[in-house]
Design an enzyme around this catalytic site. Structure first.
Site, PDB file in Angstrom:
ATOM      1  N   ASP A 214       0.834  -1.210   0.000  1.00 44.16           N
ATOM      2  CA  ASP A 214       0.000   0.000   0.000  1.00 44.16           C
ATOM      3  C   ASP A 214       0.868   1.259   0.000  1.00 44.16           C
ATOM      4  O   ASP A 214       1.898   1.307   0.677  1.00 44.16           O
ATOM      5  CB  ASP A 214      -0.879  -0.018   1.260  1.00 44.16           C
ATOM      6  CG  ASP A 214      -1.861   1.145   1.277  1.00 44.16           C
ATOM      7  OD1 ASP A 214      -2.827   1.099   0.510  1.00 44.16           O
ATOM      8  OD2 ASP A 214      -1.638   2.093   2.045  1.00 44.16           O
ATOM      9  N   GLU A 268       1.508  -0.410  -4.967  1.00 44.72           N
ATOM     10  CA  GLU A 268       0.483   0.589  -5.281  1.00 44.72           C
ATOM     11  C   GLU A 268       1.182   1.940  -5.354  1.00 44.72           C
ATOM     12  O   GLU A 268       1.599   2.488  -4.347  1.00 44.72           O
ATOM     13  CB  GLU A 268      -0.596   0.627  -4.201  1.00 44.72           C
ATOM     14  CG  GLU A 268      -1.740   1.550  -4.592  1.00 44.72           C
ATOM     15  CD  GLU A 268      -2.260   2.436  -3.481  1.00 44.72           C
ATOM     16  OE1 GLU A 268      -3.362   2.973  -3.637  1.00 44.72           O
ATOM     17  OE2 GLU A 268      -1.579   2.629  -2.460  1.00 44.72           O
TER      18      GLU A 268
END
Ligand code: NOJ
Ligand code: CA
Length: 553
Positions: A214, A268
């Site tokens: 993330d 990401e």
């Protein structure tokens, strides 16, 4: 005679179809209105029949849920609302038995303000080793009453929150690029590095096949924490993200992944600059990164072709990934039904002001699905995309959960509209999302009109989005031309995209994808058999906003 060398096996992730599973909204096994691992386990046959190769789970760890699980208080367990670690172990084993691999989400940029390390940092006070794992700083101005710098949170408001010290006095401030409940870790701290390396090993040892990282470009900060000009939040274009030192972290993570056979890392990264993005998939770093320029791109042949070319040129051997939607962006049938078909999550209110033509958006989403699944590399399918769900833009304000809504004082509606629980069966909410005797309604209300889009209503309906996804994934799996490998553009009229996929080393021919984004029907080549099309042909022509897969003879 010496035997021919055996080519090395192609890593599974290079051409995989990966289903993004947002646990809270997938299926509720115990009737509390929130999706859970029991619900996932019960529906694994659905995913196996859909034809996917892997599942990426959004965070399933213990969390106070200030940001739907992206505020993690224990990286080595499962939130009780979702189940137990034993449930996760069983799920991993059952998925593997179906031939489905598992990717879990790890959030290294920030933890929860209820993480034991943050609680210890609060208790230990200024200057402590415990505080050095985060970004604590004294404030500026009289009595330190102003934040240490002018950085803005990506979720709105200042990126700093002041704490109260143990003696009750107003104290230091801590940095949070997202919500105040998500304090940023300090990646200059060896404790932080060692902790996350151990978290990676923990999940790989449990049989997890991949890790989605993330906010992967945001981890390292300039320790002088300088002011920025303007009020830009530290998003993709912020000069204090995407620093060189972040690459050292991913080199060590790659070594860990490689020490377990066949595991992958995907980052990401919302960077608009292809060269900066390419560094993350350089030698010895991440296996792949998400392709957000493709997701953000308008439904326009020229623009899409440019993004496709840029993506394929970028990757220095790393396979491309193709994504039409995820849990942070508006659902694709709504986006393509607006006058502006592009998307940018920093301008969500602008997009929400357009009326949505759902039939048009659905038609284009079907065409986009076939275009996307024909491109070289792996493809991510966000749950509900396969049902043609739309963005729910009319959730009552008092039911909205996304912190973006509250932190922008309602200026940005946030991401709840793409996170509404899936409709499985029946004629009214909860549409089989929860068991019949459920104690609570789904955590976000489902539109009544989803009765036509349930899994039951869609199954066996030749015109449903689900049938299209099942057919496309079946053909994609059984065609060696699709997934990883080369592609060759073919000449086309304006507004039309056509390319051939052929097995490596076999030149052109094989399977052709033709997507008509123009306003006029186009002829298909004579030496072709239509394998699948996103809508009916008309007099042998491919109508506007329609894609076909052709077998070339
Ligand atoms: C990116 C995730 O995709 C998003 O859902 C989350 O809110 C932020 N990171 C913060 O963790
Ligand atoms: Ca539940």
């Amino acid at each position: 005679m010496p035997s021919a060398p055996v080519p090395p096996p192609v890593p599974w992730w290079k051409g995989a179809a990966i289903y993004q599973l947002y646990v809270r909204s997938f299926a509720d096994g115990n009737g509390d209105g929130i999706g859970d691992l029991a619900g996932v386990r019960a529906h694994l046959p659905y995913l196996a029949a859909l034809g996917i190769d892997a599942i990426w789970f959004n965070p399933w760890y213990p969390s106070p849920m200030a940001d739907a699980g992206y505020d993690i208080s224990d990286y080595r367990s499962i939130d009780p609302v979702f189940g137990t670690l034993a449930d996760a172990d069983a799920l991993i084993a059952e998925a593997h038995a179906h031939g489905i691999r598992i990717i879990v989400d790890v959030v290294p940029n920030h933890g929860s303000d209820q993480h034991p390390w943050f609680l210890a940092a609060l208790a230990a006070g200024p200057g402590s080793a415990e505080r050095s794992r985060f970004w604590f700083r004294p404030g500026r101005g009289v009595n330190g009453s102003l934040p240490p710098n002018n950085w803005q949170s990506i979720f709105g408001g200042p990126a700093w929150t002041r704490v109260t010290e143990a003696d009750g006095s107003p104290g230091e401030w801590y940095l949070h690029l997202f919500a105040p409940e998500q304090p940023d870790f300090n990646w200059a701290s060896p404790d932080v590095r060692l902790e996350f390396e151990d978290v990676l090993r923990f999940w790989f040892a449990r049989g997890v096949d991949g890790i989605r990282i993330d906010s992967a470009a945001l981890l390292c900060k300039d320790a002088s924490l300088p002011d920025v000009t303007g009020t830009e939040p530290p998003g993709p274009a912020h000069p204090y993200t995407d620093r060189d030192d972040v690459h050292l972290i991913y080199q060590s993570w790659r070594a860990i992944a490689d020490s377990f056979a066949g595991r992958m890392l995907i980052g990401e990264i919302w960077l608009p600059d292809a060269a900066r993005l390419a560094r993350y998939v350089g030698p010895g770093e991440l296996h792949t990164v998400f392709n957000f320029p493709y997701l953000n791109c308008a439904w326009d042949a020229g623009a899409l072709r440019a993004v496709i070319d840029q993506t394929l040129a970028l990757s220095s051997g790393a396979p491309a990934t193709w994504v039409l939607s995820n849990h942070d962006v508006d659902r694709v049938v709504s986006r393509y039904g607006r006058a502006d078909t592009s998307f940018d999550l920093e301008r969500r209110p602008y997009f929400h002001a357009f009326p949505v033509d759902l039939p048009l958006g659905t038609r284009r989403a079907r065409a986009a699905a076939l275009l996307t699944m024909a491109l070289p590399g792996s493809v991510y399918i966000y749950q509900g995309e396969e049902l043609g769900l739309w963005e729910v833009q009319d959730i009552p304000d008092e039911l909205r959960q996304d912190p973006i809504w509250a932190r922008t004082h309602g200026a940005d509606p946030g991401r709840d509209g793409c996170r509404v629980p899936l409709p499985w069966s029946g004629m009214e909410p909860p549409f089989g999302f929860s068991p019949p005797d459920a104690a609570a309604a789904p955590w976000l209300p489902q539109p009544k009109d989803w009765r036509d889009l349930t899994v039951s209503a869609s199954s066996g309906n030749p015109d449903s989005m689900l049938t299209l996804y099942r057919d496309a994934l079946r053909i994609r799996r059984s065609s060696p031309e699709l997934g990883d490998g080369p592609m060759t553009w073919q000449p086309t009229p304006d507004g039309v995209l056509a390319f051939d996929r052929a097995p490596l080393g076999q030149g052109t021919g094989g399977l052709r994808c033709v997507a008509n984004l123009s306003a006029a029907p186009v002829a298909l080549p004579a030496n072709a058999v239509v394998l699948l099309s996103s809508g009916p042909l008309s007099g042998g022509l491919l109508p506007p906003d329609t894609t076909a897969w052709l077998r070339m003879s």
